[in-house]
Design an enzyme around this catalytic site. Sequence first.
Site, short mmCIF file in Angstrom:
data_model
loop_
_atom_site.label_atom_id
_atom_site.label_comp_id
_atom_site.label_asym_id
_atom_site.label_seq_id
_atom_site.Cartn_x
_atom_site.Cartn_y
_atom_site.Cartn_z
CB CYS A 144 -0.85 -0.01 1.39
SG CYS A 144 -1.61 1.58 1.69
CD GLU A 145 -0.35 5.32 -3.74
OE1 GLU A 145 -1.07 6.33 -4.10
OE2 GLU A 145 0.35 4.81 -4.82
CG HIS A 147 -0.66 3.35 6.01
ND1 HIS A 147 -1.89 3.10 5.35
CD2 HIS A 147 -0.83 4.30 6.98
CE1 HIS A 147 -2.78 3.95 5.94
NE2 HIS A 147 -2.28 4.70 6.67
#
Length: 252
Positions: A144-145, A147
């Site tokens: 996920c960009e 987190h």
Amino acid sequence: MGDTHLLATKSGYQENQQNCFDFAAERENSVKSLLTSFSTQDSGDMKKQADPHRETSKNVMDKQSSEKLLQEKLSSSYKDILCGVGEDPTRAGLLKTPERAAKALMFFTKGYRESMNDILNDAIFDEDHDEMVIVKDIEMFSLCEHHMVPFMGKVSIGYLPNKRVLGLSKLARIVEVFSRRLQVQERLTKQIAVALTEAVQPAGVGVVIEATHMCMVMRGVQKINSKTVTSTMLGVFREDPKTREEFLSLIR
């Protein structure tokens, strides 16, 4: 007893901080040295006569040098992270952790260094087939960009050929290229569909992803059973409800 423990804790903290300062200086000197060597190499290359074999060899060396520099920069950054959370990068269990973490992150994001041309190469075939082709439940792992924690799940891809078909394994490779980047699931779904469309110009494409996001499981709302489903429909998969329904029923 309390004063002794406090002094020991303070001493340990100061030692950790000194190790962190030492690592920062070491990193700066290492980067400067690498940059200097690259500059010298580039200057020498300008004086060489053009040679196809030499250029090929040079490209390989440049790629290896670039990956080495990236790994060293990432490793140094992970040392800073360990210092930032209060750890000592010199203790036995953490000595090689920055290097391992750097290699792992490079693998998780290797899609940035891959191209569709290299992946597909000669796996596109002329074939008089106009019925739906589906590969479902392709395992997918990404980061996920928002987190930089994982999300994982399964991808199902279907397309309606227009005189051209793609090698089945290449559908999984397309998923791999785009999932090995910092992603959001919505964009990943569309990128897979668009890449397949550009590769074989089919009459239509459908892509469905079902995934579990660790940013919702390990932190935040902490809902361990939640799943996210996204879809992209192009061509007849979007325009014709019957085609879309056939695809969705076959991947269930």
